[in-house]
Design a protein around this motif. Structure first.
Motif, PDB file in Angstrom:
ATOM      1  N   PHE A   1       0.839  -1.193   0.000  1.00 28.35           N
ATOM      2  CA  PHE A   1       0.000   0.000   0.000  1.00 28.35           C
ATOM      3  C   PHE A   1       0.879   1.250   0.000  1.00 28.35           C
ATOM      4  O   PHE A   1       1.903   1.288   0.708  1.00 28.35           O
ATOM      5  N   ASN A   2       0.494   2.266  -0.743  1.00 23.12           N
ATOM      6  CA  ASN A   2       0.949   3.606  -0.428  1.00 23.12           C
ATOM      7  C   ASN A   2       0.238   4.043   0.842  1.00 23.12           C
ATOM      8  O   ASN A   2      -0.879   3.602   1.124  1.00 23.12           O
ATOM      9  N   VAL A   3       0.866   4.919   1.624  1.00 25.22           N
ATOM     10  CA  VAL A   3       0.292   5.295   2.912  1.00 25.22           C
ATOM     11  C   VAL A   3       0.149   6.809   3.018  1.00 25.22           C
ATOM     12  O   VAL A   3       1.073   7.555   2.682  1.00 25.22           O
ATOM     13  N   VAL A   4      -0.999   7.235   3.496  1.00 26.92           N
ATOM     14  CA  VAL A   4      -1.252   8.621   3.860  1.00 26.92           C
ATOM     15  C   VAL A   4      -1.470   8.675   5.365  1.00 26.92           C
ATOM     16  O   VAL A   4      -2.322   7.950   5.901  1.00 26.92           O
ATOM     17  N   LEU A   5      -0.698   9.499   6.048  1.00 25.44           N
ATOM     18  CA  LEU A   5      -0.890   9.746   7.474  1.00 25.44           C
ATOM     19  C   LEU A   5      -1.591  11.093   7.601  1.00 25.44           C
ATOM     20  O   LEU A   5      -1.033  12.131   7.247  1.00 25.44           O
ATOM     21  N   ALA A   6      -2.812  11.073   8.065  1.00 22.15           N
ATOM     22  CA  ALA A   6      -3.662  12.256   8.057  1.00 22.15           C
ATOM     23  C   ALA A   6      -3.579  13.030   9.368  1.00 22.15           C
ATOM     24  O   ALA A   6      -3.501  12.437  10.448  1.00 22.15           O
ATOM     25  N   GLU A   7      -3.630  14.345   9.248  1.00 19.54           N
ATOM     26  CA  GLU A   7      -3.733  15.221  10.417  1.00 19.54           C
ATOM     27  C   GLU A   7      -5.019  16.021  10.312  1.00 19.54           C
ATOM     28  O   GLU A   7      -5.567  16.189   9.213  1.00 19.54           O
ATOM     29  N   TYR A   8      -5.502  16.508  11.445  1.00 16.85           N
ATOM     30  CA  TYR A   8      -6.723  17.315  11.460  1.00 16.85           C
ATOM     31  C   TYR A   8      -6.678  18.241  12.667  1.00 16.85           C
ATOM     32  O   TYR A   8      -5.943  18.009  13.629  1.00 16.85           O
ATOM     33  N   THR A   9      -7.469  19.298  12.627  1.00 17.56           N
ATOM     34  CA  THR A   9      -7.532  20.266  13.709  1.00 17.56           C
ATOM     35  C   THR A   9      -8.227  19.645  14.916  1.00 17.56           C
ATOM     36  O   THR A   9      -9.225  18.941  14.772  1.00 17.56           O
ATOM     37  N   LEU A  10      -7.695  19.912  16.097  1.00 14.90           N
ATOM     38  CA  LEU A  10      -8.210  19.286  17.315  1.00 14.90           C
ATOM     39  C   LEU A  10      -9.156  20.218  18.066  1.00 14.90           C
ATOM     40  O   LEU A  10      -9.092  21.444  17.943  1.00 14.90           O
ATOM     41  N   ALA A  11     -10.031  19.621  18.864  1.00 14.51           N
ATOM     42  CA  ALA A  11     -10.851  20.379  19.798  1.00 14.51           C
ATOM     43  C   ALA A  11      -9.959  20.870  20.955  1.00 14.51           C
ATOM     44  O   ALA A  11      -8.985  20.189  21.302  1.00 14.51           O
ATOM     45  N   PRO A  12     -10.242  22.046  21.532  1.00 11.82           N
ATOM     46  CA  PRO A  12     -11.424  22.872  21.306  1.00 11.82           C
ATOM     47  C   PRO A  12     -11.301  23.857  20.140  1.00 11.82           C
ATOM     48  O   PRO A  12     -12.270  24.574  19.864  1.00 11.82           O
ATOM     49  N   GLU A  13     -10.145  23.893  19.480  1.00  8.59           N
ATOM     50  CA  GLU A  13     -10.026  24.815  18.352  1.00  8.59           C
ATOM     51  C   GLU A  13     -11.035  24.480  17.265  1.00  8.59           C
ATOM     52  O   GLU A  13     -11.581  25.379  16.613  1.00  8.59           O
ATOM     53  N   ALA A  14     -11.282  23.208  17.047  1.00  4.26           N
ATOM     54  CA  ALA A  14     -12.237  22.773  16.025  1.00  4.26           C
ATOM     55  C   ALA A  14     -13.417  22.075  16.682  1.00  4.26           C
ATOM     56  O   ALA A  14     -13.263  21.338  17.661  1.00  4.26           O
ATOM     57  N   SER A  15     -14.596  22.278  16.139  1.00  9.26           N
ATOM     58  CA  SER A  15     -15.779  21.531  16.537  1.00  9.26           C
ATOM     59  C   SER A  15     -15.760  20.175  15.853  1.00  9.26           C
ATOM     60  O   SER A  15     -14.996  19.933  14.916  1.00  9.26           O
ATOM     61  N   MET A  16     -16.632  19.274  16.292  1.00  9.19           N
ATOM     62  CA  MET A  16     -16.751  17.989  15.615  1.00  9.19           C
ATOM     63  C   MET A  16     -17.162  18.192  14.161  1.00  9.19           C
ATOM     64  O   MET A  16     -16.684  17.484  13.258  1.00  9.19           O
ATOM     65  N   THR A  17     -18.024  19.149  13.915  1.00 11.81           N
ATOM     66  CA  THR A  17     -18.453  19.426  12.543  1.00 11.81           C
ATOM     67  C   THR A  17     -17.259  19.799  11.675  1.00 11.81           C
ATOM     68  O   THR A  17     -17.130  19.320  10.538  1.00 11.81           O
ATOM     69  N   GLN A  18     -16.360  20.620  12.203  1.00 14.89           N
ATOM     70  CA  GLN A  18     -15.181  20.995  11.418  1.00 14.89           C
ATOM     71  C   GLN A  18     -14.258  19.808  11.215  1.00 14.89           C
ATOM     72  O   GLN A  18     -13.741  19.598  10.111  1.00 14.89           O
ATOM     73  N   ILE A  19     -14.050  19.019  12.249  1.00 14.82           N
ATOM     74  CA  ILE A  19     -13.156  17.863  12.137  1.00 14.82           C
ATOM     75  C   ILE A  19     -13.665  16.900  11.068  1.00 14.82           C
ATOM     76  O   ILE A  19     -12.902  16.442  10.206  1.00 14.82           O
ATOM     77  N   VAL A  20     -14.957  16.592  11.119  1.00 10.30           N
ATOM     78  CA  VAL A  20     -15.535  15.690  10.122  1.00 10.30           C
ATOM     79  C   VAL A  20     -15.385  16.279   8.729  1.00 10.30           C
ATOM     80  O   VAL A  20     -15.049  15.578   7.758  1.00 10.30           O
ATOM     81  N   GLY A  21     -15.590  17.576   8.600  1.00 13.99           N
ATOM     82  CA  GLY A  21     -15.434  18.231   7.309  1.00 13.99           C
ATOM     83  C   GLY A  21     -14.011  18.199   6.794  1.00 13.99           C
ATOM     84  O   GLY A  21     -13.780  18.155   5.566  1.00 13.99           O
ATOM     85  N   GLU A  22     -13.057  18.205   7.688  1.00 12.44           N
ATOM     86  CA  GLU A  22     -11.656  18.167   7.252  1.00 12.44           C
ATOM     87  C   GLU A  22     -11.314  16.829   6.610  1.00 12.44           C
ATOM     88  O   GLU A  22     -10.506  16.785   5.668  1.00 12.44           O
ATOM     89  N   ILE A  23     -11.890  15.752   7.089  1.00 13.99           N
ATOM     90  CA  ILE A  23     -11.632  14.456   6.447  1.00 13.99           C
ATOM     91  C   ILE A  23     -12.209  14.449   5.038  1.00 13.99           C
ATOM     92  O   ILE A  23     -11.595  13.903   4.106  1.00 13.99           O
ATOM     93  N   ASP A  24     -13.344  15.063   4.846  1.00 12.01           N
ATOM     94  CA  ASP A  24     -13.908  15.205   3.505  1.00 12.01           C
ATOM     95  C   ASP A  24     -12.959  15.999   2.615  1.00 12.01           C
ATOM     96  O   ASP A  24     -12.717  15.632   1.451  1.00 12.01           O
ATOM     97  N   ALA A  25     -12.404  17.080   3.139  1.00  9.26           N
ATOM     98  CA  ALA A  25     -11.456  17.895   2.369  1.00  9.26           C
ATOM     99  C   ALA A  25     -10.191  17.107   2.042  1.00  9.26           C
ATOM    100  O   ALA A  25      -9.628  17.239   0.949  1.00  9.26           O
TER     101      ALA A  25
END
Length: 274
Positions: A101-125
């Motif tokens: 497999f090629n591998v992607v290690l993903a990062e995302y913004t953490l709470a409390p800076e990000a809401s759950m809505t933002q975190i979920v949206g970042e995976i879509d992005a």
């Protein structure tokens, strides 16, 4: 006692979901994970901190296996949506890399800076950026979307995404209600709408095949999340392989994932053939 969830009050909920308190050697184990991750970054050709959005943590690492048209293993780390980073868990890439497999290690913004809505949206992005492959990496191969703990919730939410051919929730949290009722909500501040929208257990719809894994030595509530989710998906007619790992806890399950010949990678390889 004020019962909040499945017979538990706030104190009992903490004991039921505090993975760090449940494992005596967590501090030493995390240092080991970080050292192994540093060694992997030094040993494996990779491109780090590629952007999928403008915010500081909207980034990912690309670790190619060297095979043309290889599938892509996208890994989303855990930390209850409010702690840790991809650099803490990069060592797990050894397993999928060793399986082609090629591998992607993903990062995302953490709470409390990000809401759950933002975190979920970042995976879509992130998935949109991989599909566009603006950096010419070769990320357009078939994607297995994997995640551990909080990352498992995020991977399960996107099992119907057009870019994903297989999902692999590991020790996943599939119902946000107990999270919202516990100390974990101090930073997350989950709304009723978010609990309803982002709990995979409440959205058992048509999606790609899954490999769901959990350690048998994990906290009983974590095991229950996986068992209930698998049962609900199977009842809905979805294709799910359930892989309980004997004697593994919430952290040692990642040691198995880091092995190309581990239980989880063998199960994933079989599942990708379905």
């Amino acid at each position: 006692m004020t019962e909040l969830y499945r017979g538990m009050d706030r104190t009992a909920l903490r004991a039921a979901y505090d993975n760090v308190a449940a494992v005596a050697d967590v501090a030493e184990r995390m240092l080991n994970f970080q050292a192994r991750s540093t060694a992997l970054y030094e040993a494996v050709p990779c491109r780090r901190d590629l952007r999928y959005g403008p915010l500081p943590r909207q980034r990912f690492d690309w670790l190619p296996c060297g095979q043309a048209d290889a599938p892509v293993f996208v890994f989303i780390h855990g930390g209850y949506w409010q702690a840790r980073s991809k650099e803490d868990f990069a060592f797990v890439a050894s397993g999928p890399l060793g399986c082609g497999f090629n591998v992607v290690l993903a990062e995302y913004t953490l709470a409390p800076e990000a809401s759950m809505t933002q975190i979920v949206g970042e995976i879509d992005a992130l998935l949109a950026a991989l599909a566009a492959d603006r950096d010419g990496l070769g990320t357009r191969g078939p994607i297995c979307l994997a995640g551990h703990s909080a990352g498992g919730q995020l991977s399960a939410l996107y099992r119907a995404h057009e870019s994903v051919v297989h999902a692999m929730p590991i020790s996943a949290l599939v119902d946000l209600e107990p999270i919202a009722l516990s100390w974990l909500n101090d930073k997350l501040q989950l709304t009723p709408a978010e609990i309803a929208a982002y709990s995979p257990m409440r959205h058992i719809g048509k999606g790609v095949p899954m490999t769901v894994t959990v350690g048998t030595a994990e906290l009983p509530e974590l095991v229950r999340h996986s068992e209930d989710y698998v049962a609900a998906c199977r009842q809905a007619g979805e294709t799910v392989a359930f892989v309980p790992l004997p004697a593994c806890n919430h952290f040692t399950i990642l040691d198995d994932l880091a092995r190309a010949d581990g239980v989880q990678m063998r199960a994933l390889n079989e599942g990708m053939k379905r």
